[in-house]
Design a protein around this motif. Structure first.
Motif, PDB file in Angstrom:
ATOM      1  N   LEU A 191       0.793  -1.163   0.295  1.00  0.00           N
ATOM      2  CA  LEU A 191       0.209  -0.138  -0.028  1.00  0.00           C
ATOM      3  C   LEU A 191       1.083   1.439  -0.119  1.00  0.00           C
ATOM      4  CD1 LEU A 191      -2.975   0.254   0.250  1.00  0.00           C
ATOM      5  CD2 LEU A 191      -2.943   0.718   2.326  1.00  0.00           C
ATOM      6  N   HIS A 192       1.818   1.246   1.023  1.00  0.00           N
ATOM      7  CA  HIS A 192       3.049   2.343   0.709  1.00  0.00           C
ATOM      8  C   HIS A 192       3.556   2.678  -0.591  1.00  0.00           C
ATOM      9  CE1 HIS A 192       6.502   4.402   1.509  1.00  0.00           C
ATOM     10  NE2 HIS A 192       5.996   5.109   2.497  1.00  0.00           N
ATOM     11  N   GLN A 193       4.143   1.264  -1.281  1.00  0.00           N
ATOM     12  CA  GLN A 193       4.469   1.768  -2.296  1.00  0.00           C
ATOM     13  C   GLN A 193       3.875   2.454  -3.516  1.00  0.00           C
ATOM     14  OE1 GLN A 193       6.515  -2.360  -3.954  1.00  0.00           O
ATOM     15  NE2 GLN A 193       7.076  -0.980  -5.935  1.00  0.00           N
ATOM     16  N   ALA A 194       1.705   1.860  -3.332  1.00  0.00           N
ATOM     17  CA  ALA A 194       1.021   2.459  -4.537  1.00  0.00           C
ATOM     18  C   ALA A 194       0.573   3.779  -4.436  1.00  0.00           C
ATOM     19  CB  ALA A 194       0.072   1.592  -4.096  1.00  0.00           C
ATOM     20  N   ALA A 195       0.966   4.213  -3.155  1.00  0.00           N
ATOM     21  CA  ALA A 195       0.330   5.790  -2.847  1.00  0.00           C
ATOM     22  C   ALA A 195       1.347   6.653  -2.904  1.00  0.00           C
ATOM     23  CB  ALA A 195       0.162   5.690  -1.434  1.00  0.00           C
ATOM     24  N   SER A 196       3.130   6.373  -2.686  1.00  0.00           N
ATOM     25  CA  SER A 196       4.006   6.785  -3.649  1.00  0.00           C
ATOM     26  C   SER A 196       4.311   6.970  -4.642  1.00  0.00           C
ATOM     27  CB  SER A 196       5.175   6.261  -2.695  1.00  0.00           C
ATOM     28  OG  SER A 196       6.544   6.919  -3.068  1.00  0.00           O
ATOM     29  N   ALA A 197       4.065   5.787  -5.340  1.00  0.00           N
ATOM     30  CA  ALA A 197       3.556   6.221  -6.873  1.00  0.00           C
ATOM     31  C   ALA A 197       2.830   7.164  -7.417  1.00  0.00           C
ATOM     32  CB  ALA A 197       3.588   4.300  -7.747  1.00  0.00           C
ATOM     33  N   LEU A 198       1.912   7.145  -6.739  1.00  0.00           N
ATOM     34  CA  LEU A 198       0.716   7.522  -7.439  1.00  0.00           C
ATOM     35  C   LEU A 198       0.630   8.984  -7.109  1.00  0.00           C
ATOM     36  CD1 LEU A 198      -2.693   6.908  -7.032  1.00  0.00           C
ATOM     37  CD2 LEU A 198      -2.318   9.147  -6.464  1.00  0.00           C
ATOM     38  N   LEU A 199       1.256   9.190  -5.778  1.00  0.00           N
ATOM     39  CA  LEU A 199       1.568  11.203  -5.490  1.00  0.00           C
ATOM     40  C   LEU A 199       2.878  11.073  -6.587  1.00  0.00           C
ATOM     41  CD1 LEU A 199       1.068  10.695  -1.942  1.00  0.00           C
ATOM     42  CD2 LEU A 199      -0.530  11.846  -3.255  1.00  0.00           C
ATOM     43  N   ALA A 200       4.200  11.169  -6.970  1.00  0.00           N
ATOM     44  CA  ALA A 200       4.609  11.170  -7.155  1.00  0.00           C
ATOM     45  C   ALA A 200       4.549  11.331  -9.289  1.00  0.00           C
ATOM     46  CB  ALA A 200       5.974   9.865  -7.469  1.00  0.00           C
ATOM     47  N   ASP A 201       3.365  10.931  -9.580  1.00  0.00           N
ATOM     48  CA  ASP A 201       3.066  10.614 -10.842  1.00  0.00           C
ATOM     49  C   ASP A 201       2.117  12.164 -11.400  1.00  0.00           C
ATOM     50  OD1 ASP A 201       2.795   9.182 -13.344  1.00  0.00           O
ATOM     51  OD2 ASP A 201       0.519   9.095 -13.189  1.00  0.00           O
TER      52      ASP A 201
END
Length: 313
Positions: A191-201
């Protein structure tokens, strides 16, 4: 490289008698031959006026008689808005620097007469004063002209001590505490990885939303809470990038605010979506005595027929 102003300033400071103050402001004063205004410290250092009110008071005092000093005129001259300027004028009125009254001219038109007093305490003491700057703004009148009664006699000046200083109540209410950033029930590594990627994108879809690594790490729990509640990444991206203010001064604050206030509720379960079964309605029966229709789970007689039966018995 030192500019001409720096060199001139250094040369001027050497002419000030020593010693110079170790901290604070150092005054470098030159006599004015023209275009200057005398301002009393009672206004420039007034502890009951806001800095905006002091600045507007000094500006009005420097204008020639007949200048326009209404809210519209000052708003066109300065960057402050109408609300700020109107509040500053009310402060000046409350402390006796500004007086605004309505008067009727001989031709029947109504004017707003603005009088600025550069020393209210001297006015209360009845001291001699120089001509006062008066600004008159004519306004059209829709009602018929009526005779104007003579003005009331001026009140007798009273000592300054009888007038306590007027304190203007604060104009800005305290802001409510900021709502905390939502967090998921469990922030797993996936969940942390998916949320981080969404914000960076986000910056691919909105170039204004450039978030630093520290910003993304701080906002990850909020985005993870959305993903945990079943929100699709495209829906999250649209909620965070649509209708952005131009230009967005603080991208991280905008994302944090939207993650907090636009958080959707958890998806309901299948049991929550099941329709509530309605209780069966009591069927109609036909009375065996009078053929009247009545509701009852069993056939028989209606209430009136049953009452007649008991009376006969």
């Amino acid at each position: 490289m030192a500019t001409q102003h720096d060199i001139a300033l250094t040369r001027a400071l050497t002419g000030i008698p020593a010693p110079l103050p170790p901290s604070g402001v150092i005054h470098l004063s030159f006599p004015h031959a023209s275009r200057f205004t005398i301002v009393g410290n009672h206004l420039a250092q007034h502890d009951g006026l806001s800095l905006t009110a002091i600045g507007i008071g000094v500006h009005i005092q420097s204008l020639p008689a007949g200048s326009q000093v209404g809210i519209k005129a000052l708003t066109a001259r300065f960057a402050e808005g109408e609300t700020t300027i109107a509040a500053a004028l009310r402060e000046l009125e409350a402390h006796g620097y500004l007086h605004r009254t309505r008067a009727r001219l001989p031709n029947g038109r109504v004017t707003t007469r603005t009088v600025f007093c550069d020393q209210p305490s001297a006015l209360l003491r009845g001291g001699a004063m120089a001509p006062v700057a008066v600004a008159v703004v004519p306004r059209p009148v829709m009602t018929p002209v009526v005779p104007v009664p003579p003005p009331a006699p001026e009140p007798t000046p009273v000592p300054e001590a009888a007038h306590p200083p007027v304190r203007v109540p604060p104009r800005i209410a305290p802001k409510p505490p900021r709502r905390p950033l939502p967090r998921p029930g469990e922030l797993t590594s996936e969940l942390h990885q998916a949320a981080s990627a969404l914000l960076a994108d986000l910056r691919r879809h909105a170039p204004e939303l450039v978030l630093s690594e520290d910003d993304i790490e701080e906002l990850v729990p909020g985005a993870a809470a959305w993903l945990e509640r079943g929100a699709h990444p495209d829906s999250i991206r649209h909620a965070l990038t649509a209708d952005l203010p131009q230009p967005p001064k603080y991208p991280a604050k905008i994302v944090r605010h939207r993650l907090t206030v636009l958080l959707p509720p958890p998806l309901p379960g299948s049991s929550d979506l099941a329709l509530v079964r309605r209780a069966p309605a009591t069927p109609f029966q036909t009375c065996e005595g009078c053929d009247r229709a009545f509701r009852s789970p069993d056939p028989g007689h209606c209430r009136d027929c049953r009452a007649q039966y008991w009376e006969a018995a």
